[in-house]
Motif scaffolding. Structure first.
Motif, PDB file in Angstrom:
ATOM      1  N   THR A 172     -32.383 -41.859 -19.446  1.00  0.00           N
ATOM      2  CA  THR A 172     -31.545 -40.731 -19.845  1.00  0.00           C
ATOM      3  C   THR A 172     -30.125 -41.180 -20.160  1.00  0.00           C
ATOM      4  OG1 THR A 172     -32.845 -39.243 -18.449  1.00  0.00           O
ATOM      5  CG2 THR A 172     -30.662 -38.474 -19.139  1.00  0.00           C
ATOM      6  N   ALA A 173     -29.587 -42.060 -19.313  1.00  0.00           N
ATOM      7  CA  ALA A 173     -28.192 -42.457 -19.460  1.00  0.00           C
ATOM      8  C   ALA A 173     -27.965 -43.461 -20.580  1.00  0.00           C
ATOM      9  CB  ALA A 173     -27.675 -43.033 -18.146  1.00  0.00           C
ATOM     10  N   ALA A 174     -28.914 -44.374 -20.787  1.00  0.00           N
ATOM     11  CA  ALA A 174     -28.693 -45.481 -21.726  1.00  0.00           C
ATOM     12  C   ALA A 174     -28.313 -45.005 -23.136  1.00  0.00           C
ATOM     13  CB  ALA A 174     -29.921 -46.383 -21.773  1.00  0.00           C
ATOM     14  N   PRO A 175     -29.050 -44.074 -23.755  1.00  0.00           N
ATOM     15  CA  PRO A 175     -28.657 -43.678 -25.113  1.00  0.00           C
ATOM     16  C   PRO A 175     -27.314 -42.964 -25.165  1.00  0.00           C
ATOM     17  CG  PRO A 175     -30.465 -42.306 -24.305  1.00  0.00           C
ATOM     18  CD  PRO A 175     -30.313 -43.434 -23.336  1.00  0.00           C
ATOM     19  N   VAL A 176     -26.963 -42.247 -24.101  1.00  0.00           N
ATOM     20  CA  VAL A 176     -25.671 -41.558 -24.071  1.00  0.00           C
ATOM     21  C   VAL A 176     -24.539 -42.572 -23.988  1.00  0.00           C
ATOM     22  CG1 VAL A 176     -24.234 -39.902 -22.822  1.00  0.00           C
ATOM     23  CG2 VAL A 176     -26.709 -39.516 -23.020  1.00  0.00           C
ATOM     24  N   VAL A 177     -24.695 -43.556 -23.126  1.00  0.00           N
ATOM     25  CA  VAL A 177     -23.660 -44.584 -22.991  1.00  0.00           C
ATOM     26  C   VAL A 177     -23.554 -45.385 -24.282  1.00  0.00           C
ATOM     27  CG1 VAL A 177     -23.005 -46.694 -21.768  1.00  0.00           C
ATOM     28  CG2 VAL A 177     -23.890 -44.726 -20.488  1.00  0.00           C
ATOM     29  N   ARG A 178     -24.700 -45.697 -24.884  1.00  0.00           N
ATOM     30  CA  ARG A 178     -24.676 -46.461 -26.136  1.00  0.00           C
ATOM     31  C   ARG A 178     -23.922 -45.692 -27.219  1.00  0.00           C
ATOM     32  NH1 ARG A 178     -27.842 -50.623 -27.160  1.00  0.00           N
ATOM     33  NH2 ARG A 178     -29.362 -49.955 -25.580  1.00  0.00           N
ATOM     34  N   ALA A 179     -24.145 -44.390 -27.296  1.00  0.00           N
ATOM     35  CA  ALA A 179     -23.515 -43.573 -28.332  1.00  0.00           C
ATOM     36  C   ALA A 179     -22.024 -43.370 -28.082  1.00  0.00           C
ATOM     37  CB  ALA A 179     -24.214 -42.218 -28.417  1.00  0.00           C
ATOM     38  N   THR A 180     -21.628 -43.328 -26.817  1.00  0.00           N
ATOM     39  CA  THR A 180     -20.225 -43.017 -26.497  1.00  0.00           C
ATOM     40  C   THR A 180     -19.388 -44.246 -26.169  1.00  0.00           C
ATOM     41  OG1 THR A 180     -20.871 -42.609 -24.184  1.00  0.00           O
ATOM     42  CG2 THR A 180     -20.773 -40.702 -25.663  1.00  0.00           C
ATOM     43  N   LEU A 181     -20.020 -45.415 -26.053  1.00  0.00           N
ATOM     44  CA  LEU A 181     -19.264 -46.619 -25.705  1.00  0.00           C
ATOM     45  C   LEU A 181     -18.130 -46.909 -26.683  1.00  0.00           C
ATOM     46  CD1 LEU A 181     -18.778 -49.048 -23.911  1.00  0.00           C
ATOM     47  CD2 LEU A 181     -20.596 -50.267 -25.140  1.00  0.00           C
ATOM     48  N   PRO A 182     -18.325 -46.766 -28.004  1.00  0.00           N
ATOM     49  CA  PRO A 182     -17.197 -47.035 -28.907  1.00  0.00           C
ATOM     50  C   PRO A 182     -15.994 -46.132 -28.641  1.00  0.00           C
ATOM     51  CG  PRO A 182     -19.259 -47.010 -30.128  1.00  0.00           C
ATOM     52  CD  PRO A 182     -19.577 -46.508 -28.757  1.00  0.00           C
ATOM     53  N   VAL A 183     -16.252 -44.849 -28.359  1.00  0.00           N
ATOM     54  CA  VAL A 183     -15.147 -43.920 -28.106  1.00  0.00           C
ATOM     55  C   VAL A 183     -14.485 -44.227 -26.771  1.00  0.00           C
ATOM     56  CG1 VAL A 183     -14.530 -41.502 -27.737  1.00  0.00           C
ATOM     57  CG2 VAL A 183     -16.190 -42.112 -29.506  1.00  0.00           C
TER      58      VAL A 183
END
Length: 398
Positions: A6-17
Motif C-alpha cells: 500500500t505504501a510503496a506506490p504512494v511513496v514512489r509517487a510523492t518522493l520527488p515532491v
C-alpha cells in the motif's frame, strides 16, 4: 526490509515532491522541536551544526536515501547497513528509543506545514511507514551497541579526569583521560571515538566527538582536539573550552567508545589515508598494528598544510617504521625542507596491492577525491570505508 504494497506506490509517487521540499521540512522540524524542547538544543544537539545548517542537510539526505533504498528493486546496500554510522553517533550521544517519538511528532507536523493539503491521510500513512522503518532500524542497531558496550539504553556517560595535556601543534592539543573512580578506562576498537561533554558559558552542556588515539589495552585514553576557529559563533565553542580552560586535574564527562571505522581483522593489506586532524583514527590503528608487530602490508597516506600543522607527525613516522610491511607517503601544501611531496594526496599514484581495504578520514573534499581515485584504480566500493567529523553530508556509498 521494504515498504508495504500500500505504501510503496504512494511513496514512489510523492518522493520527488517531498524530496524537493526536504530542506524546508527539516528546517521547520528543528525550529518546532527546539521551541517545544529547548533542552535538546542546549544539552544534546550540536549548536554549531544547527547554526550552519549542516545537521538539517544531513537529516534531509538521510531521509531521501532511506526512502530510495526502500523503493529500489535491488538495493545497492542493505538498508540496515546504511544507518550504521548514524547509530554509532546516536549511541555516543546517549539517544534513547523514546526520543524517536519526539522526532516523529515534530517532523510530521513540519511536513504538514510545508506541504499543506498535499499531505492526505494516505500520504501521511505511507511516509509514516518510511519514518518508522528507519527509526526501528536505528533503535535496533543502537540497542545492539548499548548491549555491546555493557550499558543500559542511553547510559553511556561517566566522569573522567584529565591526567595529561600536550600541545601537538598550534591548533591541536592532546588530553590523557582516566576514569574518576580509579578504574581502567576500558577497551575500544582502533579507530573508534568518544563523545566529550563540557559546560558552555551559558550553562549549556555541549557535546563533540573525538577519536581515541591511544592503543587499546592501556589504563588511560587519549584524544586530540583541534581548535575550530569560527570565534563569532557556536561552531568552535567546545574546542575553545578544551583548549583554553581544561587542564590536568579537571574533570570532564566522556561517553563509551563508538564508531564503525575500525581496524579490520585478518592479515589483508590496508590503506590508511588521512588529511588534517583526520589522522587521529588512523593513528590508533597504526599503534595497534605496531603493538602486535603486524606483518600486514600497510600503505599510510597523509596530507596537511605543512610540517608544523601535521599533528602526531613523529608518532606516525615511528609507527610506520616499526612495521616491516608499511610505507608512508606524505603530501604538504607547503612542504619546505620536510622532504614531503608538494600538493594534495594523490592516491592514483600509489601502487596498491590486490585485496586492499581502504580506511579514509579527513575533510569532505579529501574523502571525495580519495574515493574517486580508489574506484578508478579498481578498488571495490565495499572495501572503502570512511569517517567524517560532523554531520555526514556525503553519502559515502554512492
Amino acid at each position: 526490509m521494504s515498504l508495504s504494497a500500500t505504501a510503496a506506490p504512494v511513496v514512489r509517487a510523492t518522493l520527488p515532491v517531498v524530496g524537493a521540499h526536504l530542506d524546508r521540512i527539516t528546517e521547520r522540524f528543528y525550529a518546532r522541536m527546539f521551541a517545544a524542547r529547548p533542552e535538546l538544543l542546549r544539552d544534546l544537539f550540536n549548536r554549531g551544526n544547527q547554526a550552519s545548517g549542516d545537521q538539517r542537510r544531513a537529516l534531509a539526505g538521510s531521509i531521501a536515501a532511506w526512502a530510495g533504498l526502500l523503493l529500489a528493486d535491488a538495493p545497492a546496500a542493505d538498508p540496515r547497513a546504511v544507518v550504521g554510522r548514524i547509530a554509532h553517533k546516536h549511541a555516543s550521544l546517549g539517544i534513547t528509543s523514546e526520543q524517536y517519538k519526539i522526532v516523529h511528532e515534530h517532523l510530521f507536523a513540519a511536513i504538514g506545514e510545508v506541504l499543506g493539503d498535499a499531505v492526505t491521510p494516505e500520504v501521511a500513512a505511507a511516509w509514516d511507514e518510511v519514518y518508522w522503518s528507519m527509526a526501528d532500524a536505528l533503535i535496533a542497531a543502537e540497542a545492539d551497541l548499548y548491549r555491546a558496550a555493557g550499558t543500559a539504553e542511553g547510559a553511556v556517560w561517566r566522569p573522567m579526569r584529565v591526567t595529561g595535556r600536550v600541545r601537538e601543534t598550534a591548533d591541536v592539543v592532546s588530553f590523557t583521560l582516566s576514569p574518576s573512580d580509579g578504574t581502567p578506562a576500558g577497551p575500544f576498537l582502533p579507530g573508534q571515538y568518544v563523545s566529550v561533554q563540557v559546560e558552555a558559558a551559558d550553562g549549556a552542556r555541549q557535546i563533540r566527538q573525538y577519536s581515541l588515539i591511544s592503543a587499546p589495552g592501556r589504563a588511560e585514553w587519549q584524544i586530540s582536539v583541534k581548535r575550530v576557529r569560527p570565534d563569532d559563533g557556536p561552531a568552535g565553542e567546545v574546542s575553545a573550552i578544551l583548549h583554553d580552560a581544561v587542564l590536568p586535574g579537571d574533570e570532564i564527562t566522556v561517553s563509551a567508545p563508538f564508531g564503525d571505522l575500525v581496524l579490520p581483522d585478518g592479515d589483508g593489506p590496508l590503506l590508511l589515508a588521512s588529511a588534517g586532524i583526520g589522522i587521529t583514527p588512523t593513528l590508533s590503528m597504526l599503534l595497534a598494528l605496531a603493538r602486535e608487530r603486524s606483518g600486514r602490508r600497510v600503505i599510510v597516506v597523509h596530507g596537511d598544510r605543512g610540517p608544523d600543522t601535521h599533528a602526531h607527525r613523529a608518532h606516525q613516522e615511528a609507527c610506520a617504521a616499526e612495521l616491516p610491511g608499511a610505507s608512508l607517503h606524505v603530501w604538504y601544501e607547503e612542504p619546505g625542507a620536510s622532504g614531503a611531496l608538494r600538493g594534495y594526496p594523490d592516491l592514483a599514484s600509489l601502487d596498491l596491492p590486490d585485496g586492499v581495504t581502504a580506511l579514509l578520514c579527513g575533510p569532505l573534499p579529501f574523502l571525495r577525491s580519495a574515493k574517486a581515485a580508489l574506484l578508478a584504480k579498481g578498488v571495490p566500493a565495499e572495501r572503502i570505508a570512511y569517517e567524517v567529523f560532523g554531520p555526514d553530508l556525503w553519502r559515502g556509498g554512492n
